[in-house]
Design an enzyme around this catalytic site. Structure first.
Site, mmCIF file in Angstrom:
data_model
loop_
_atom_site.group_PDB
_atom_site.id
_atom_site.type_symbol
_atom_site.label_atom_id
_atom_site.label_comp_id
_atom_site.label_asym_id
_atom_site.label_seq_id
_atom_site.Cartn_x
_atom_site.Cartn_y
_atom_site.Cartn_z
ATOM 1 N N GLU A 93 33.916 67.227 79.569
ATOM 2 C CA GLU A 93 33.002 67.052 78.431
ATOM 3 C C GLU A 93 33.737 66.781 77.126
ATOM 4 O O GLU A 93 33.128 66.323 76.149
ATOM 5 C CB GLU A 93 32.146 68.316 78.265
ATOM 6 C CG GLU A 93 31.139 68.561 79.392
ATOM 7 C CD GLU A 93 29.963 67.610 79.356
ATOM 8 O OE1 GLU A 93 29.862 66.824 78.397
ATOM 9 O OE2 GLU A 93 29.158 67.641 80.294
ATOM 10 N N GLU A 124 42.726 78.132 97.716
ATOM 11 C CA GLU A 124 42.691 79.169 96.684
ATOM 12 C C GLU A 124 43.702 80.277 96.947
ATOM 13 O O GLU A 124 44.013 81.071 96.063
ATOM 14 C CB GLU A 124 41.296 79.763 96.554
ATOM 15 C CG GLU A 124 40.878 80.719 97.645
ATOM 16 C CD GLU A 124 39.597 81.449 97.265
ATOM 17 O OE1 GLU A 124 39.649 82.691 97.201
ATOM 18 O OE2 GLU A 124 38.564 80.802 97.021
#
Length: 315
Positions: A93, A124
């Site tokens: 963004e 992960e």
């Protein structure tokens, strides 16, 4: 004594607030949709208060981050699963919102871009993968690395912070459990304790909301400190579509109160750059001078305006 190969990890998860089971919600699937929606809404209402308790730590982390970024450093988010996706979202963004280079704010997710939509097995759990991802970015002392993990124990996030700190980067650890390994590994530990989730194990709920709020603060306030706004106006907006072109004109109007013709002329002279157009109008300078003053002020419009007015008064 558990004979499960995951016994130790299960014990560790049992101790986490974000993983706690809530027996009072065991029959939530039997409730009406409206009742479930009310329950979720009530749960979410406590998230801002949890963030409030960490505001001094958040502010300290942002001030330190903005200082590095003002020297040309980057902001990098690293996380796995939902946490990683939130980091990628916040980073993505920044270019359209603040006209940043895509390399200035970067989101990295364990397992790479494919992990945005599918689980990448084992990603992960790897500290080494985090180190390799950071090495590919060439992380150094001017950079800021934010490890994101709801549990605060995800090896990828903890490993990212540890590796970045060893490279001299500023490190921030964002988690949703107290006394987390992630916060301990980072120079700035931010722990937003929102309590057990409505759906056990689904940390995309309250924990995800809390992380999104904090990431909004980190990126937005850092950009304010870097001069990407003028007051509360988004003056570094990139006008890449009709809506944003209309927004650009509105922002110049709000900042200057100028006529439509003056605004159109200033934007035409600056190739649509809102900040430069405002400086042309309020500073009464031409496009070349606006470019120079903004460059000399490090992109801070207020400082450039002060310089323009000082020059005008002395001339």
């Amino acid at each position: 004594m558990s004979t499960s190969p995951y016994g130790e990890l299960q014990t560790e998860l049992d101790a986490l607030t974000t993983e706690a089971y809530r027996p009072e919600l065991a029959e939530i699937d039997q409730r009406s949709t409206l009742d479930i929606a009310r329950a979720m809404n009530e749960e979410d209402s406590g998230v801002p208060a949890a963030v409030t308790r960490q505001l001094p730590r958040i502010a300290a982390a942002i001030d330190a981050a903005a200082e590095r970024m003002a020297r040309g450093g980057r902001l990098l988010y690293l996380g796995a699963g939902t946490a990683g996706r939130l980091g990628v979202l916040d980073a993505s963004e920044c270019p359209p919102t603040f006209n940043t280079d895509p390399k200035e704010v970067v989101g990295l997710i364990a397992g790479g871009p494919d992990a945005m939509v599918t689980a990448v097995e084992g990603a992960e759990d790897s500290r080494e993968l985090a180190a390799a991802d950071l090495d590919r970015q060439g992380v150094g002392p001017d950079d800021v690395v934010v490890g994101i993990s709801a549990s605060g124990r995800t090896p990828y996030a903890v490993g990212a912070v540890e590796h970045a700190r060893a490279r001299g980067a500023l490190t921030i650890g964002l988690s949703c459990n107290a006394d987390s390994p992630l916060a301990a590994a980072a120079e700035h530990g931010i722990e937003i304790v929102v309590g057990p989730e409505l759906i056990t194990g689904s940390t995309r709920l309250k924990a995800g909301t809390a992380q999104k709020l904090v990431l909004n603060m980190i990126s937005t306030i850092s950009m304010i400190r870097l001069g990407k706004t003028y007051g509360n106006l988004m003056v570094d907006v990139r006008a890449s579509n009709e809506k944003l072109r209309a927004r650009s004109r509105r922002i110049v109007q709000l900042a200057t109160g100028a006529s439509d013709d003056a605004i159109e002329g200033a934007l035409a002279a600056t190739g649509g750059e809102v900040k430069n157009a405002i400086l042309i109008i309020l500073g009464d300078v031409n496009a070349a001078t606006a470019d120079r003053l903004l460059a000399e002020s490090g992109g801070h419009l207020r400082a450039a305006l002060t310089a323009a007015r000082t020059a005008s008064a002395s001339g």
